[in-house]
Each structure stands twice: as C-alpha cells, then as structure tokens.
Design a protein around this motif. Structure first.
Motif, short mmCIF file in Angstrom:
data_model
loop_
_atom_site.label_atom_id
_atom_site.label_comp_id
_atom_site.label_asym_id
_atom_site.label_seq_id
_atom_site.Cartn_x
_atom_site.Cartn_y
_atom_site.Cartn_z
N ALA A 34 46.87 43.80 55.64
CA ALA A 34 46.22 42.53 55.96
C ALA A 34 46.12 41.65 54.72
CB ALA A 34 44.83 42.79 56.54
N LEU A 35 45.81 42.24 53.57
CA LEU A 35 45.67 41.45 52.35
C LEU A 35 47.01 40.94 51.84
CD1 LEU A 35 43.05 43.63 50.41
CD2 LEU A 35 42.65 41.43 51.51
N ASP A 37 49.44 39.97 53.69
CA ASP A 37 49.86 38.87 54.57
C ASP A 37 49.60 37.53 53.88
OD1 ASP A 37 50.08 36.88 56.57
OD2 ASP A 37 49.52 38.30 58.13
N CYS A 40 46.52 35.47 54.71
CA CYS A 40 45.18 36.01 54.46
C CYS A 40 44.45 35.08 53.48
CB CYS A 40 45.27 37.42 53.88
SG CYS A 40 43.65 38.19 53.62
N LEU A 44 38.77 35.47 55.32
CA LEU A 44 39.23 36.68 56.00
C LEU A 44 39.18 37.87 55.05
CD1 LEU A 44 40.50 38.24 58.33
CD2 LEU A 44 42.74 37.37 57.61
N ALA A 45 39.64 37.67 53.82
CA ALA A 45 39.61 38.77 52.85
C ALA A 45 38.18 39.26 52.63
CB ALA A 45 40.22 38.31 51.52
#
Length: 278
Positions: A34-35, A37, A40, A44-45
């Motif tokens: 996810a990070l 991406d 991101c 969100l982080a």
C-alpha cells in the motif's frame, strides 16, 4: 535430510515462488504494498500506520530522533510524524518490521541469539548508512537506510526456516551462501518490493571493492557495514575489514574527515539505531 540438501530444498522452493512467511509478515507485506503505491498520500499512510500500534510508536519515535528533528520540535501525532518523514522513510520502517518478524517465531535459543545479533548488525548498518549518505556520499539518505535494513534479509529468511529443518545452522553458517543465497535473497527482495537499484547496491556491497572516498549507494552500504559495531553472524565478506581495523578507517571529506563527521553525527546514529531496535 542433511543440511546441504535442506539449503537446496529451501532455495528450490524460493525459485518457484514458494516463500514461507509467518502470518504477521504477510500482513506487513500488504502494508508495504500500500505504501509503495504512488497514489498513497499522507492521510492514507497515516491511517495505515495508526492501525499498527507498534509501528505507530516507531514512526513517532523516528520523527522525533535527532536525524529527522532538526528544529527540536517534538511531535506526538502519527499524522505529523508521517508528514515530517515522508512515505519513503515509512517504507523503511515497515521493511524493518518485516525483517524482524521473520525470526519472531523461533524458539531455539541458539537461533534466537543469531537473529538478535543479525538485527543489531542490521540496525547499526542502516543508521550509519543514513548518516554516511547524507554527510559523505550525498546519495539519498532514506534509500541508504532502507538498503541497510534489507541488506541481510535473505539471511533472516534462512534463519526463519531453520525451525522447520533441525540442524540447519549447526555447521558453518555460510554454507547457505553457496547453496542458495542468491536465489533466496532475490525472491525475498521481490516479495518485499525492493527497488532494483537497491538490489544492485546490495550485490555491489557483497562483491565490490570499497572505494575511498565512497561515492555510490553500494559504497555507502559497504562502508556502513564495515563500521557497524556488531558483526553479522551469517556473513563474512571477502576482504571484509575486522572490527579493530574498521575503527581506523578515515579519509578526507571536504575540509574535514570521516572520523570528524562520525564524531559529530554520533547522536544521530545512536538515535536512529535506538528507534530501529524498539
């Protein structure tokens, strides 16, 4: 199965993409994905980091460390810490969590001791790499710290599998280098989404000659590895500097010397090391 056959079996499994990670590692890898991406963003982080209390505490701690808190202003919120650090530093922290989790389920005291020593070596190397990059080689410091965190990840993975193969580490630990290190490390790097230029720097560290003064990411990592106060229990690089000799490494850097920079940066190195050891 003898230990050399076990090394080959683990390497063959890795070559087929069959990596055996504990459940907590799988969760951390999803967070890393996810990070990584590019979409991101900070909010969100911060939400992702807050979902893991230990990682949240480490994030705030490193944001308040001497290396990242130039103003001396202490912060307490995860969002503020994420804003100060940036996503790339968060990726390093998550990689550190993953690497440490690899040996977290071992119960054998001897194996746990090797994992502990290997992490101490890793934390020293990563902290030194960040400072050397910023003050000496002028490569990206966050990339250098990340490279330091992951440079022995193949060894951590091998130790994590030792619980499934009794006696795996009872002989010469470096036997695994001849019988599968390259394959295993490559597959673990791929799973952890380690950028190609970092993989190349790690490879250069193991096979290259130290350049003084250092210039590249590989040089930075190699010098940090040499200067680390704790040796790796899983590797001895060809031509590696002994701990005694490492303390004598010095060269001119601008109007100063490496030793002067290390003396000036002692608190920064210690603060980064302390956070990585949390």
């Amino acid at each position: 199965m003898d230990r050399l056959e076990a090394f080959k079996t683990i390497a063959a499994q890795a070559s087929r993409g069959e990596l055996a990670f504990p459940a907590n590692v799988e969760a951390s890898i999803k967070l890393q994905q996810a990070l990584v991406d590019p979409d991101c963003h900070v909010d969100l982080a911060a939400r992702l980091i807050q979902a893991d209390p230990l990682l949240a505490a480490r994030t705030v701690a490193i944001a308040n460390s001497v290396a990242y808190n130039r103003s001396g202003t202490q912060i307490s919120s995860v969002r503020s810490a994420v804003q100060r650090l940036g996503v790339r530093t968060l990726q390093t922290l998550v990689a550190a969590v993953i690497v440490r989790q690899l040996g977290s389920k071992l119960t054998d005291p001897g194996l746990r001791a090797k994992v502990a020593q290997l992490w101490e070596h890793t934390a020293h190397t990563a902290a030194l790499a960040q400072v050397i990059a910023r003050r000496v080689t002028h490569v990206d410091p966050d990339t250098a710290m990340f490279a330091g965190v992951v440079h022995e990840v193949g060894a951590f993975y091998m130790l994590s599998r030792a619980g499934d193969f009794p006696g795996l580490m009872e002989g010469e630990p470096e036997d695994w280098i001849e019988h599968g290190e390259a394959i295993i490390s490559a597959r673990v790097f791929e799973e952890l989404m380690v950028p190609e230029h970092v993989v190349d720097a790690v490879a250069a560290m193991w096979t290259g000659m130290r350049a003084l003064p250092p210039e590249t990411l590989g040089d930075t990592l190699l010098l940090a590895d040499d200067l680390a106060a704790v040796r790796s229990p899983m590797h001895t690089r060809p031509g590696a500097t002994t701990p005694q000799a490492a303390r004598t490494i010095d060269f001119a850097v601008g109007d100063g010397t490496l030793q002067a920079i290390l003396d000036e940066s002692k608190n920064e190195v210690q603060s980064l090391y302390a956070v990585l050891m949390l």
